[in-house]
Design an enzyme around this catalytic site. Structure first.
Site, mmCIF file in Angstrom:
data_model
loop_
_atom_site.group_PDB
_atom_site.id
_atom_site.type_symbol
_atom_site.label_atom_id
_atom_site.label_comp_id
_atom_site.label_asym_id
_atom_site.label_seq_id
_atom_site.Cartn_x
_atom_site.Cartn_y
_atom_site.Cartn_z
ATOM 1 C CE LYS A 27 -14.709 21.144 25.305
ATOM 2 N NZ LYS A 27 -13.948 19.969 24.942
ATOM 3 C CE LYS A 76 -4.989 16.750 21.596
ATOM 4 N NZ LYS A 76 -6.098 17.333 22.330
ATOM 5 N N GLY A 126 -11.434 16.020 29.805
ATOM 6 C CA GLY A 126 -10.318 15.690 30.689
ATOM 7 C C GLY A 126 -10.707 15.656 32.159
ATOM 8 C CG ASN A 127 -14.216 17.842 33.572
ATOM 9 O OD1 ASN A 127 -14.384 17.299 32.485
ATOM 10 N ND2 ASN A 127 -15.194 18.454 34.203
ATOM 11 C CE LYS A 172 -14.024 15.158 24.806
ATOM 12 N NZ LYS A 172 -13.681 16.532 24.859
HETATM 13 P P1 ADP Z 1 -12.175 19.085 27.668
HETATM 14 O O1 ADP Z 1 -10.999 18.503 28.383
HETATM 15 O O2 ADP Z 1 -13.464 18.832 28.365
HETATM 16 O O3 ADP Z 1 -12.227 18.744 26.203
HETATM 17 P P2 ADP Z 1 -11.130 21.784 27.168
HETATM 18 O O4 ADP Z 1 -10.221 22.244 28.228
HETATM 19 O O5 ADP Z 1 -10.561 21.326 25.875
HETATM 20 O O6 ADP Z 1 -12.054 20.660 27.799
HETATM 21 O O7 ADP Z 1 -12.229 22.915 26.845
HETATM 22 C C1 ADP Z 1 -13.007 23.492 27.883
HETATM 23 C C2 ADP Z 1 -12.450 24.860 28.226
HETATM 24 O O8 ADP Z 1 -12.722 25.775 27.167
HETATM 25 C C3 ADP Z 1 -13.065 25.523 29.416
HETATM 26 O O9 ADP Z 1 -12.399 25.146 30.610
HETATM 27 C C4 ADP Z 1 -12.893 27.020 29.123
HETATM 28 O O10 ADP Z 1 -11.887 27.591 29.912
HETATM 29 C C5 ADP Z 1 -12.456 27.063 27.677
HETATM 30 N N1 ADP Z 1 -13.138 28.057 26.829
HETATM 31 C C6 ADP Z 1 -12.520 28.794 25.886
HETATM 32 N N2 ADP Z 1 -13.396 29.585 25.236
HETATM 33 C C7 ADP Z 1 -14.603 29.346 25.769
HETATM 34 C C8 ADP Z 1 -15.915 29.858 25.503
HETATM 35 N N3 ADP Z 1 -16.132 30.752 24.538
HETATM 36 N N4 ADP Z 1 -16.949 29.396 26.250
HETATM 37 C C9 ADP Z 1 -16.728 28.478 27.227
HETATM 38 N N5 ADP Z 1 -15.513 27.950 27.521
HETATM 39 C C10 ADP Z 1 -14.459 28.363 26.800
HETATM 40 MG MG MG Z 2 -9.426 20.020 29.316
#
Ligand code: ADP
Ligand code: MG
Length: 298
Positions: free
Chosen positions: A261, A119, A9-10, A199
């Site tokens: 992820k 979701k 998203g970023n 995604k």
């Molecule tokens: P994107 O939009 O890139 O898919 P998400 O917001 O879905 O990102 O996921 C990334 C977020 O996951 C990070 O901002 C972080 O706050 C969170 N997060 C939760 N648990 C963990 C972890 N164990 N290690 C790293 N980040 C984590």
């Molecule tokens: Mg995000």
């Protein structure tokens, strides 16, 4: 090397920014610079991206009788975000080097996800608003951990990327391909269905089906942590897939953010014996080079 780079998203919106043309144009530039550097080294590159905020935004504008359904809104977000990405890439690679493919993804019609939506999409509502919208549009709401209520939709498991052959041919012809945006359009028996595929899981499946050598997931955190946000938190620099599976089973990675992820990189590394990485978009090139983020090895 053939590499799949997943943008989070970023890449389009920073926290607190409005969802509009200016923010997308500004933010996508960084992603384009990272991708261009990798392309300029001679690699075959596929870009995937999320669409959570954008599909939520479109669903807000589009509700009630005659509204386009989520499959169509997903297609719309693949078009708009694909357009932002290829236009930004033109600035660094010259025009005509990249193309965005509206991608459909087969899911199981009996996927249990259709019975239990998980979701969240769109904004946070008050309880009264949620009750009203649920009555009016049949939407399903869940309480958000950060307060308020959010609409939730099914997130079925991706089974097969329908456009994989044309993506492969474009790569072999030298194009940078944007594909499987927003997880792709979920299709069951040839018909688009209401849902949003994760995604990261879709990117992993695409990477497997393309025979990619490397899956790189770029996000807003500099890697995978254990005991995240606890005093004992520790970033994993290089981790074996079996160790990562152990941490996953211990519950270090929440669903909806780091969980998918980690599952995505596990699926890819297990299936292919190749490596994968998770890291920060700002350090995307270094993540690709193996010197930043978390590198997951067989
Ligand atoms: P994107 O939009 O890139 O898919 P998400 O917001 O879905 O990102 O996921 C990334 C977020 O996951 C990070 O901002 C972080 O706050 C969170 N997060 C939760 N648990 C963990 C972890 N164990 N290690 C790293 N980040 C984590
Ligand atoms: Mg995000």
């Amino acid at each position: 090397m053939r590499v799949v780079i997943a943008l989070g998203g970023n890449a389009f919106n920073q926290p607190g920014e409005p969802i509009n043309q200016e923010t997308h144009l500004k933010n996508v530039d960084l992603a384009a610079r990272v991708i261009a550097k990798v392309v300029q080294e001679g690699h075959q590159v596929v870009i995937t991206h999320g669409n959570g905020p954008q599909i939520g935004y479109l669903a807000e504008l589009q509700r009630g009788d005659g509204a386009f359904k989520l499959d169509v809104l997903n297609a719309a977000t693949q078009g708009m975000l694909g357009y932002f990405i290829v236009s930004a890439l033109d600035r660094y690679l010259g025009s005509g080097r990249s193309v965005a493919i509206v991608t459909r993804v087969e899911v199981d019609c009996n996927d249990p996800a259709f019975k239990t939506p998980t979701k969240p999409i769109g904004p946070v509502y008050s309880e009264e608003q949620a009750i009203e919208l649920a009555k009016r549009y049949g939407w399903i709401f869940k309480q958000d951990p950060r307060g308020g209520w959010r609409r939730v939709v099914p997130s079925p498991t991706p089974r097969k990327i329908l456009e994989v052959d044309v993506i492969k041919q474009l790569l072999e012809s030298g194009y940078v391909v944007v594909a499987t945006g927003g997880g792709g359009i979920p299709m069951c028996n040839g018909v688009g269905v209401e849902g949003v595929i994760d995604k990261d899981l879709a990117s992993s499946l695409l990477a497997i089906e393309l025979g990619a050598d490397f899956l790189v997931i770029l996000t807003d955190v500099d890697g995978i942590y254990i005991n995240f946000k606890k005093p004992s938190q520790r970033k994993l620099d290089v981790v074996r897939v079996d160790e990562l599976e152990k941490y996953m089973s211990e519950g270090h990675f929440p669903p909806g953010s780091m969980g998918p992820k980690v599952q995505a990189v596990i699926n890819f590394v297990r299936k292919t014996g190749k490596k994968a990485a998770v890291g920060a978009l700002e350090r995307g090139y270094e993540v690709f080079k193996g010197i930043s983020g978390t590198q997951v090895v067989p």
